[in-house]
Design an enzyme around this catalytic site. Structure first.
Site, PDB file in Angstrom:
ATOM      1  N   LYS A 198       0.702  -1.245  -0.106  1.00  0.00           N
ATOM      2  CA  LYS A 198      -0.084   0.044   0.072  1.00  0.00           C
ATOM      3  C   LYS A 198       1.009   1.306   0.005  1.00  0.00           C
ATOM      4  O   LYS A 198       1.737   1.386   0.713  1.00  0.00           O
ATOM      5  CB  LYS A 198      -0.810   0.123   1.264  1.00  0.00           C
ATOM      6  CG  LYS A 198      -1.852   1.163   1.232  1.00  0.00           C
ATOM      7  CD  LYS A 198      -3.142   0.977   0.629  1.00  0.00           C
ATOM      8  CE  LYS A 198      -3.889   2.038   0.147  1.00  0.00           C
ATOM      9  NZ  LYS A 198      -3.449   2.630  -1.096  1.00  0.00           N
TER      10      LYS A 198
ATOM     11  N   GLN B  84       7.361   3.799   3.763  1.00  0.00           N
ATOM     12  CA  GLN B  84       5.904   3.104   3.867  1.00  0.00           C
ATOM     13  C   GLN B  84       5.680   1.966   4.884  1.00  0.00           C
ATOM     14  O   GLN B  84       4.576   1.871   5.259  1.00  0.00           O
ATOM     15  CB  GLN B  84       5.292   2.913   2.415  1.00  0.00           C
ATOM     16  CG  GLN B  84       3.831   3.351   2.206  1.00  0.00           C
ATOM     17  CD  GLN B  84       3.302   4.779   2.424  1.00  0.00           C
ATOM     18  OE1 GLN B  84       3.984   5.501   1.536  1.00  0.00           O
ATOM     19  NE2 GLN B  84       2.236   4.960   2.891  1.00  0.00           N
TER      20      GLN B  84
ATOM     21  N   LYS C  72       5.450   3.146   8.318  1.00  0.00           N
ATOM     22  CA  LYS C  72       4.282   4.185   8.550  1.00  0.00           C
ATOM     23  C   LYS C  72       3.012   3.219   8.831  1.00  0.00           C
ATOM     24  O   LYS C  72       2.022   3.543   9.250  1.00  0.00           O
ATOM     25  CB  LYS C  72       4.355   4.967   7.426  1.00  0.00           C
ATOM     26  CG  LYS C  72       3.035   6.107   7.447  1.00  0.00           C
ATOM     27  CD  LYS C  72       2.939   6.739   6.009  1.00  0.00           C
ATOM     28  CE  LYS C  72       4.069   7.711   5.605  1.00  0.00           C
ATOM     29  NZ  LYS C  72       3.689   8.334   4.356  1.00  0.00           N
TER      30      LYS C  72
ATOM     31  N   LYS D 231       5.567   1.752  -3.096  1.00  0.00           N
ATOM     32  CA  LYS D 231       5.407   2.994  -3.645  1.00  0.00           C
ATOM     33  C   LYS D 231       5.355   3.053  -5.134  1.00  0.00           C
ATOM     34  O   LYS D 231       6.074   1.835  -5.855  1.00  0.00           O
ATOM     35  CB  LYS D 231       6.287   3.818  -3.203  1.00  0.00           C
ATOM     36  CG  LYS D 231       6.083   5.250  -3.011  1.00  0.00           C
ATOM     37  CD  LYS D 231       5.213   5.908  -1.975  1.00  0.00           C
ATOM     38  CE  LYS D 231       4.829   7.320  -2.389  1.00  0.00           C
ATOM     39  NZ  LYS D 231       4.165   7.860  -1.250  1.00  0.00           N
TER      40      LYS D 231
ATOM     41  N   GLY E 232      -2.882   8.080  -4.126  1.00  0.00           N
ATOM     42  CA  GLY E 232      -2.294   9.505  -4.655  1.00  0.00           C
ATOM     43  C   GLY E 232      -0.967  10.002  -3.870  1.00  0.00           C
ATOM     44  O   GLY E 232      -0.626   9.253  -2.942  1.00  0.00           O
ATOM     45  N   ASP E 233      -0.007  10.758  -4.280  1.00  0.00           N
ATOM     46  CA  ASP E 233       1.156  11.314  -3.928  1.00  0.00           C
ATOM     47  C   ASP E 233       1.198  12.782  -4.556  1.00  0.00           C
ATOM     48  O   ASP E 233       0.363  13.177  -5.285  1.00  0.00           O
ATOM     49  CB  ASP E 233       2.275  10.318  -3.766  1.00  0.00           C
ATOM     50  CG  ASP E 233       3.282  10.938  -2.887  1.00  0.00           C
ATOM     51  OD1 ASP E 233       3.315  10.593  -1.518  1.00  0.00           O
ATOM     52  OD2 ASP E 233       4.236  11.588  -3.402  1.00  0.00           O
TER      53      ASP E 233
ATOM     54  N   THR F 215      -4.692  13.266   5.129  1.00  0.00           N
ATOM     55  CA  THR F 215      -3.419  13.445   5.757  1.00  0.00           C
ATOM     56  C   THR F 215      -3.058  14.905   6.384  1.00  0.00           C
ATOM     57  O   THR F 215      -2.515  14.911   7.280  1.00  0.00           O
ATOM     58  CB  THR F 215      -2.376  13.593   4.433  1.00  0.00           C
ATOM     59  OG1 THR F 215      -2.740  12.485   3.511  1.00  0.00           O
ATOM     60  CG2 THR F 215      -0.943  13.676   4.646  1.00  0.00           C
TER      61      THR F 215
ATOM     62  N   SER G 135      -6.911   5.596   3.542  1.00  0.00           N
ATOM     63  CA  SER G 135      -6.949   4.836   2.411  1.00  0.00           C
ATOM     64  C   SER G 135      -7.314   3.292   3.062  1.00  0.00           C
ATOM     65  O   SER G 135      -8.095   2.589   2.420  1.00  0.00           O
ATOM     66  CB  SER G 135      -5.602   4.753   1.909  1.00  0.00           C
ATOM     67  OG  SER G 135      -5.369   5.761   0.949  1.00  0.00           O
TER      68      SER G 135
HETATM   69  P1  NDP Z   1       0.757  17.645  -4.269  1.00  0.00           P
HETATM   70  O1  NDP Z   1       1.264  17.386  -5.555  1.00  0.00           O
HETATM   71  O2  NDP Z   1      -0.684  17.983  -3.902  1.00  0.00           O
HETATM   72  O3  NDP Z   1       1.251  19.089  -3.742  1.00  0.00           O
HETATM   73  C1  NDP Z   1       2.694  19.371  -3.551  1.00  0.00           C
HETATM   74  C2  NDP Z   1       3.186  20.529  -3.185  1.00  0.00           C
HETATM   75  O4  NDP Z   1       4.611  20.422  -2.598  1.00  0.00           O
HETATM   76  C3  NDP Z   1       2.924  21.666  -4.080  1.00  0.00           C
HETATM   77  O5  NDP Z   1       2.704  22.735  -3.610  1.00  0.00           O
HETATM   78  C4  NDP Z   1       4.346  21.636  -4.840  1.00  0.00           C
HETATM   79  O6  NDP Z   1       4.716  22.754  -5.503  1.00  0.00           O
HETATM   80  C5  NDP Z   1       5.212  21.311  -3.825  1.00  0.00           C
HETATM   81  N1  NDP Z   1       6.480  20.720  -4.379  1.00  0.00           N
HETATM   82  C6  NDP Z   1       6.512  19.528  -4.878  1.00  0.00           C
HETATM   83  N2  NDP Z   1       7.733  19.146  -5.335  1.00  0.00           N
HETATM   84  C7  NDP Z   1       8.474  20.137  -4.842  1.00  0.00           C
HETATM   85  C8  NDP Z   1       9.835  20.614  -5.030  1.00  0.00           C
HETATM   86  N3  NDP Z   1      10.879  19.533  -5.661  1.00  0.00           N
HETATM   87  N4  NDP Z   1      10.224  21.860  -4.701  1.00  0.00           N
HETATM   88  C9  NDP Z   1       9.462  22.612  -4.032  1.00  0.00           C
HETATM   89  N5  NDP Z   1       7.825  22.320  -3.835  1.00  0.00           N
HETATM   90  C10 NDP Z   1       7.845  21.268  -4.224  1.00  0.00           C
HETATM   91  O7  NDP Z   1       1.101  16.771  -3.194  1.00  0.00           O
HETATM   92  P2  NDP Z   1       0.906  16.224  -1.741  1.00  0.00           P
HETATM   93  O8  NDP Z   1       0.386  17.476  -1.048  1.00  0.00           O
HETATM   94  O9  NDP Z   1       0.066  14.987  -1.716  1.00  0.00           O
HETATM   95  O10 NDP Z   1       2.285  15.738  -1.108  1.00  0.00           O
HETATM   96  C11 NDP Z   1       3.107  16.586  -0.418  1.00  0.00           C
HETATM   97  C12 NDP Z   1       3.911  15.700   0.333  1.00  0.00           C
HETATM   98  O11 NDP Z   1       3.249  14.963   1.564  1.00  0.00           O
HETATM   99  C13 NDP Z   1       4.795  14.526  -0.421  1.00  0.00           C
HETATM  100  O12 NDP Z   1       6.174  14.394   0.354  1.00  0.00           O
HETATM  101  C14 NDP Z   1       4.231  13.541  -0.120  1.00  0.00           C
HETATM  102  O13 NDP Z   1       4.764  12.343  -0.476  1.00  0.00           O
HETATM  103  C15 NDP Z   1       3.591  13.722   1.111  1.00  0.00           C
HETATM  104  N6  NDP Z   1       2.332  12.767   1.618  1.00  0.00           N
HETATM  105  C16 NDP Z   1       1.229  12.556   0.869  1.00  0.00           C
HETATM  106  C17 NDP Z   1       0.111  12.197   1.225  1.00  0.00           C
HETATM  107  C18 NDP Z   1      -1.054  12.323   0.507  1.00  0.00           C
HETATM  108  O14 NDP Z   1      -2.370  11.559   1.140  1.00  0.00           O
HETATM  109  N7  NDP Z   1      -1.377  12.926  -0.455  1.00  0.00           N
HETATM  110  C19 NDP Z   1       0.161  11.173   2.353  1.00  0.00           C
HETATM  111  C20 NDP Z   1       1.362  11.175   3.097  1.00  0.00           C
HETATM  112  C21 NDP Z   1       2.438  11.877   2.682  1.00  0.00           C
HETATM  113  P3  NDP Z   1       4.178  22.831  -7.462  1.00  0.00           P
HETATM  114  O15 NDP Z   1       3.021  22.639  -7.316  1.00  0.00           O
HETATM  115  O16 NDP Z   1       4.846  24.102  -7.538  1.00  0.00           O
HETATM  116  O17 NDP Z   1       5.010  21.653  -7.867  1.00  0.00           O
HETATM  117  O1  2IT Z   2       2.851   8.789   1.479  1.00  0.00           O
HETATM  118  C1  2IT Z   2       1.728   8.399   1.777  1.00  0.00           C
HETATM  119  O2  2IT Z   2       1.261   7.718   2.579  1.00  0.00           O
HETATM  120  C2  2IT Z   2       0.909   8.348   0.582  1.00  0.00           C
HETATM  121  N1  2IT Z   2       1.307   9.067  -0.354  1.00  0.00           N
HETATM  122  C3  2IT Z   2      -0.484   8.061   0.660  1.00  0.00           C
HETATM  123  C4  2IT Z   2      -0.448   6.605   0.426  1.00  0.00           C
HETATM  124  C5  2IT Z   2      -2.034   5.865   0.410  1.00  0.00           C
HETATM  125  O3  2IT Z   2      -1.923   4.686   0.193  1.00  0.00           O
HETATM  126  O4  2IT Z   2      -2.842   6.501   0.682  1.00  0.00           O
END
Ligand code: NDP
Ligand code: 2IT
Length: 444
Positions: free
Chosen positions: A90, A111, A114, A126, A165-166, A209, A376
């Protein structure tokens, strides 16, 4: 040489040019030292750490698609199935030009622990691609997602491996991928999470999240004699995690004064306007300059700089290695009392060490952002029983899970004489369950 050092050396030698993977393994194994040392011969004989750091399998594949000019484009797709000792693989799918095997491996490795911390039956995996959804039309995104799933569908399934998603993968991408999976495999099953509500998605998954991050941070503050109310918070990122972290922070009486994206950042001393931020990022898919243009109280700055703003709590919610040692020094100098990672591994190892040495409460991502994958897993449960739960029911389960995670890692840290070291606590608590399951299941 100690068993931990032997395995660290081996991981670096066997996986060259994968610095993010090395970093994640170093953090985990270093904090597991007291656990491993208490049973060193047993774990060495079992080759437990070698097995834990070697993925069960990894897929790398070509993803060809046709752009709006009729030109064929080729991206690389990945899925790393890291460890399924406590449940089906997952973990999310990251779509970003920086994606490579090492990044997917670091995310898959994190992961494992986590998912174990959530207390739900999910293993670690992943995936993703170096495809950049930015600036692409909906049709181009659909063409990519269909091609990606045409290959990925051979390796996943509701009881095998369940992606989500991520970065770069949200509801739109999950929808296109789900449609293609169904078309090729001919089964309607919960093979992906983060689905739309009309086709098997769970309420609260979108918010999970960010909300979970705030539930855990609130509990950490409370247990250390602080409260969330009236805290000034700096958030980085402006995507899924950042938006819903900001929303929940405001609901809890705190004030978020910054957000950022990959080109710049916003300082809004009156507090980020979440409705406007959602309009700019979720609807228009635009830059933060549009937020600043529509909000008189906001200043826009090019480049990075969020961590220079004085705050009580810092929530890095963008990407890996975005909070560096110099940022940690700035946060400490400005009186920050807590850092909780919404992103995966946003804080470098030296920055984490500096924050901990300076008594800043530090919640690592594998605990603090586990609310997304936990919800999830709740989506998987709802899909299996072909029912859907109310918003309140899912939200209260999420809150319980996050509060329990905090207490589990707090207890694990105390058991090993590391009170207040939540990095060690998270790694130890996550590891114990996985190690027990691996040993019980024999050499596999
Ligand atoms: P999104 O794509 O929704 O948003 C990512 C954000 O981070 C955007 O504002 C983006 O800016 C910025 N960003 C991404 N890459 C870079 C970079 N290299 N340098 C600077 N800014 C950057 O992603 P999420 O919000 O889903 O994910 C954010 C973080 O949280 C990640 O580390 C992800 O692995 C983690 N995460 C996400 C989960 C989820 O359920 N979605 C669960 C657990 C962890 P821009 O739009 O300009 O690229
Ligand atoms: O980093 C993470 O935990 C995620 N992007 C969410 C993974 C999931 O299966 O919901």
């Amino acid at each position: 040489m100690s068993y931990v050092d032997e395995v660290l050396e081996r991981v670096i030698a066997k996986n060259p040019a994968e610095p993010e993977f090395h970093q994640a393994v170093k953090e985990v194994l270093n904090s597991l030292r007291p656990v491993i040392e208490a049973n060193e011969e047993k774990y060495r004989k079992e080759a437990l750490l070698e097995r834990l750091t070697e993925p069960d399998r990894q897929f790398k594949f070509r993803v060809p698609w046709v752009d709006d000019n009729g030109q064929v484009q080729v991206n690389t797709g990945y899925r790393v199935q890291f460890n399924n000792s406590i449940g089906p693989y997952k973990g999310g799918l990251r779509l970003h030009p920086s994606v490579n095997l090492g990044i997917i491996k670091f995310l898959g490795f994190e992961q494992i622990f986590k998912n174990s911390l959530t207390s739900l039956p999910i293993g670690g995996g992943k995936g993703g691609s170096d495809f950049d959804p930015k600036g692409k039309s909906d049709r181009e995104v659909m063409a990519f997602c269909q091609s990606f799933m045409t290959e990925l569908c051979k390796y996943i399934g509701a009881d095998t491996d369940v992606p989500a998603g991520d970065i770069g993968t949200g509801a739109r991408e999950i929808g296109y991928m789900f449609g293609q999976y169904k078309k090729i495999r001919g089964v309607y099953e919960g093979v992906l999470t983060g689905k739309g509500l009309s086709y098997g998605g769970s309420l609260v998954r979108t918010e999970a999240t960010g909300y979970g991050l705030l539930y855990l941070t609130e509990e950490m503050l409370k247990c250390n004699g602080h409260e969330m109310k009236d805290k000034v918070i700096c958030v980085s990122g402006s995507g899924n995690v950042a938006i819903y972290a900001t929303q929940k922070a405001h609901q809890l009486g705190a004030k978020v004064v910054t957000v950022s994206d990959s080109t710049g950042w916003v300082y809004d001393p009156e507090g980020i306007d979440v409705a406007l931020l959602k309009e700019v990022k979720e609807v228009k898919r635009a830059r933060l300059t549009e937020y600043a243009a529509a909000r008189p109280s906001a200043e826009y700055h090019e480049g990075r700089g969020v961590w220079t703003v004085k705050c009580d709590v810092a929530l890095p919610c963008a990407t890996q290695n975005e909070l560096l040692l110099e940022d940690a020094k700035e946060l400490v100098a400005n009186g920050c009392i807590a850092v909780a990672e919404g992103a995966n591994m946003p804080t470098t190892l030296d920055a984490t060490e500096y924050l901990q040495q300076n008594k800043v409460l530090f919640a690592p991502g594998k605990a603090a952002n586990a609310g997304g994958v936990a919800t999830s897993a709740l989506e998987m449960s709802q899909n299996s029983e072909r029912l859907s739960w109310s918003f309140e029911e899912v939200d209260s389960k999420l809150k319980n899970i996050m509060v329990n995670i905090f207490h589990n890692l707090d207890d694990a840290a105390k058991r090993y004489g590391k009170e207040g070291d939540y990095v060690a606590g998270a790694n130890i608590a996550g590891f114990e369950k996985v190690a027990e399951a691996m040993i019980a299941q024999g050499v596999c």
